[in-house]
Design a protein around this motif. Structure first.
Motif, PDB file in Angstrom:
ATOM      1  N   ALA A 159      -2.344 -19.144   4.129  1.00 55.43           N
ATOM      2  CA  ALA A 159      -2.165 -18.096   5.145  1.00 55.43           C
ATOM      3  C   ALA A 159      -3.269 -18.168   6.200  1.00 55.43           C
ATOM      4  CB  ALA A 159      -2.179 -16.719   4.467  1.00 55.43           C
ATOM      5  N   GLN A 201      -0.588 -10.416   5.908  1.00 57.69           N
ATOM      6  CA  GLN A 201       0.552  -9.494   5.770  1.00 57.69           C
ATOM      7  C   GLN A 201       1.854 -10.296   5.694  1.00 57.69           C
ATOM      8  OE1 GLN A 201       0.947  -5.467   7.537  1.00 57.69           O
ATOM      9  NE2 GLN A 201       2.167  -6.530   9.080  1.00 57.69           N
ATOM     10  N   THR A 202       1.962 -11.307   6.547  1.00 62.28           N
ATOM     11  CA  THR A 202       3.189 -12.118   6.571  1.00 62.28           C
ATOM     12  C   THR A 202       3.328 -12.911   5.274  1.00 62.28           C
ATOM     13  OG1 THR A 202       2.831 -12.354   8.927  1.00 62.28           O
ATOM     14  CG2 THR A 202       4.458 -13.829   7.949  1.00 62.28           C
ATOM     15  N   HIS A 203       2.271 -13.582   4.861  1.00 63.49           N
ATOM     16  CA  HIS A 203       2.357 -14.453   3.683  1.00 63.49           C
ATOM     17  C   HIS A 203       2.469 -13.678   2.366  1.00 63.49           C
ATOM     18  CE1 HIS A 203       1.420 -17.751   6.357  1.00 63.49           C
ATOM     19  NE2 HIS A 203       1.632 -18.589   5.370  1.00 63.49           N
ATOM     20  N   GLY A 227       3.572 -10.522   2.083  1.00 56.83           N
ATOM     21  CA  GLY A 227       4.684  -9.566   2.093  1.00 56.83           C
ATOM     22  C   GLY A 227       4.204  -8.137   1.864  1.00 56.83           C
ATOM     23  N   THR A 234      -2.756 -10.251  10.129  1.00 58.09           N
ATOM     24  CA  THR A 234      -1.346 -10.566  10.406  1.00 58.09           C
ATOM     25  C   THR A 234      -0.866 -11.675   9.473  1.00 58.09           C
ATOM     26  OG1 THR A 234      -1.746 -10.039  12.714  1.00 58.09           O
ATOM     27  CG2 THR A 234       0.290 -11.221  12.238  1.00 58.09           C
ATOM     28  N   GLN A 235      -1.674 -12.733   9.363  1.00 60.65           N
ATOM     29  CA  GLN A 235      -1.299 -13.865   8.509  1.00 60.65           C
ATOM     30  C   GLN A 235      -1.122 -13.421   7.056  1.00 60.65           C
ATOM     31  OE1 GLN A 235      -0.286 -16.111  10.821  1.00 60.65           O
ATOM     32  NE2 GLN A 235      -1.044 -17.648   9.380  1.00 60.65           N
ATOM     33  N   ASN A 293       2.274  -4.666   3.134  1.00 60.16           N
ATOM     34  CA  ASN A 293       1.903  -4.015   4.385  1.00 60.16           C
ATOM     35  C   ASN A 293       0.390  -3.762   4.421  1.00 60.16           C
ATOM     36  OD1 ASN A 293       1.531  -2.413   6.573  1.00 60.16           O
ATOM     37  ND2 ASN A 293       3.312  -1.107   6.205  1.00 60.16           N
TER      38      ASN A 293
END
Ligand code: GAP
Length: 501
Positions: free
Chosen positions: A79, A342-344, A346, A339-340, A348
């Motif tokens: 990430a 949170q995206t990787h 899943g 951001t990375q 919040n």
């Protein structure tokens, strides 16, 4: 050899001789890029870390601490971008098998009146321009050319065209065509977790402490009652398989970082203000621990050289004997990392701001400093050879706050039991507060010289006036060599004021 080289050699030699820094695994011939810290080194490191922790965490209302693991879920490094992108350009010499960092290898074409006589190539150093010009002169003389030698324009190997790279001689063998094209080399150390050794068990030794902070952001927000802006600080080991570790402990493969992620609200003018505040805070901290102010500088990274996630980065630099280099990097990282993750993951990771009732991913300012580099800067700032009473003396003028040993306690002579007893008693009571040493061997002048060389700021001598007179002792100051008499009570408050800042 330049005087700069002599200076760093003297510092390395003193560090070894007096037990500050040893080469790792020395009895086995050493291990390139690794170091061990001896009895005085470990104290100096601790004092640097304690000063940082006290000033950056404990004495601030907007900071909390963290101690995350060295090995974490490898997804973190995917990430963060380290698995794909944490690399340096590497060049090999096919003949000598030497390996170089392409951006630390400098080359220039040697031209006389427009005619090329070949290329010169050397490793980055403070004296490389002089050396390259000497080599160019020599090449011209050997070729028996009469014209004008053009300016020797050294450029990093990785900024040359492929055609130019192919003409550069290896710095190891001098042979043209021996160097490979630059290739990316990932600097993370890999290991395997668990009994299986395959791709699924690969993990990494952290190359920075920062990602442990981002990975724990939610934990700290959920448990720490923090309000924006706030920072999370961490001190810990980091590992990088540097292609060319060099300049003593400046660039090593195992080192320690002191990092802060300072979370702030979003907004262009917001990050700029906090970024500048941190640059100022960190510079004044370096002054407070005794780094020579004239050796400190700043280097703003040009926009085109910024990492893809960074909005800005300013290095605080230090003039080391081998050149001016980054001591600490202060980056504005936007909210790239959160951001990375949170995206990787899943999960919040948004922060709920009670004031504005908004949810968002905060931006971050990251002051990131190496313990070992600070250690070297402290030694370089403190090291001095001066003259006392007509004799050459080597002295480390450590700031009392970071000095490994704060006080040396001496009975004037060792064959008077009353003096020795009194000095031992004083030593034991000082020892309850600070790291102090007791020394009764040799003439008092020699004992002072010994403590000067390891940077003990204060010497206290118990003499006949102490036991027969008013009980006062002599306090000798390392830097001025001035002496004053103080009662034991005044001695403690004097030392307290100087050391416990
Ligand atoms: N999280 C950001 C980061 O790690 P960096 O500029 O790669 O940024 C920050 O490292 C600081 O860590 C540097 O300014 C330096 O003081 C220290 N550092 C980095 N690599 C090092 C190495 N190989 N040996 C010693 N210190 C190092």
């Amino acid at each position: 050899m330049t005087s700069e080289n002599t200076l760093i050699d003297e510092i390395v030699s003193l560090c070894k001789r007096r037990g500050f820094v040893f080469q790792s695994s020395e009895i086995y011939g050493g291990f390139n890029g690794f170091f061990d810290y001896g009895p005085l080194g470990v104290e100096l490191r601790r004092n640097i870390k304690d000063a940082w922790w006290d000033d950056m965490v404990r004495r601030r209302d907007d900071m909390v601490g963290l101690d995350s693991g060295i090995i974490m879920n490898p997804e973190i490094w995917k990430a963060s971008g380290h698995v794909d992108g944490f690399s340096d350009p590497m060049v090999d010499c096919k003949d000598s098998k030497m390996r170089y960092r392409a951006d630390q290898l400098f080359a220039a074409e040697i031209k006389v009146d427009g005619e090329s006589l070949g290329w010169v190539c050397l490793l980055e150093s403070i004296s490389m321009q002089d050396e390259a010009e000497k080599k160019a002169e020599l090449t011209k003389r050997k070729a028996a050319k009469q014209g004008k030698l053009e300016a020797v324009d050294l450029r990093p190997f990785d900024e040359l065209t492929k055609e130019e790279q192919a003409q550069v001689p290896s710095p190891a063998t001098g042979k043209v065509g021996a160097l490979t094209e630059p290739r990316d080399f990932n600097m993370m150390f890999e290991t395997n977790v668990g009994a299986l050794r395959d791709a699924s068990s690969t993990a990494y030794l952290r190359p920075e402490t920062a990602q442990g902070i981002f990975a724990n952001f939610k934990n700290i927000v959920d448990t720490g009652r923090v309000k924006l802006p706030f920072g999370i600080a961490q001190i810990g080991k980091a590992f990088r398989n540097e292609i060319t570790p060099r300049n003593f402990i400046f660039r090593s493969r195992e080192f320690e970082q002191m990092e802060i992620e300072y979370f702030i609200p979003q907004g262009e003018d917001v990050w700029q203000r906090y970024h500048q505040e941190w640059i100022d805070t960190r510079r004044s901290w370096f002054n407070s621990i005794g780094l020579t102010p004239e050796y400190l500088g700043e280097e703003v990274h040009p926009k085109e050289k910024l990492a893809h996630y960074a909005k800005a980065c300013t290095d605080i630099t230090f003039k080391f004997p081998f050149g001016e280099h980054e001591l600490e990097g202060i980056a504005a990282r936007g909210n790239f990392d959160l951001t990375q993750h949170q995206t990787h993951s899943g999960k919040n990771l948004e922060f709920f701001d009670e004031g504005t009732k908004q949810k968002f991913l905060p931006h971050v300012i990251e002051p990131s400093l190496g313990v070992d580099r600070t250690f070297l800067a402290v030694i370089c700032s403190s090291y001095q050879v001066d003259e006392v009473e007509g004799e050459k003396r080597t002295v480390l003028r450590f700031h009392p706050r970071v000095a490994p040993i704060k006080v040396g306690v001496f009975p004037l002579v060792k064959n008077k039991p009353e003096l020795v007893d009194r000095a031992r008693k004083l030593y034991l009571s000082l020892q309850r507060k600070w790291n102090v040493i007791y020394d009764q061997s040799g003439a008092i002048g020699r004992r002072y010289r010994r403590i000067d060389e390891v940077g003990v700021p204060f010497g206290v001598t118990v003499d006949f006036d102490t036991i027969e007179g008013d009980g006062s002792v002599t306090l000798r100051d390392r830097d001025t060599t001035n002496q004053q008499r103080l009662s034991e009570e005044d001695l403690f408050s004097y030392l307290e004021e100087k050391i416990n800042l």
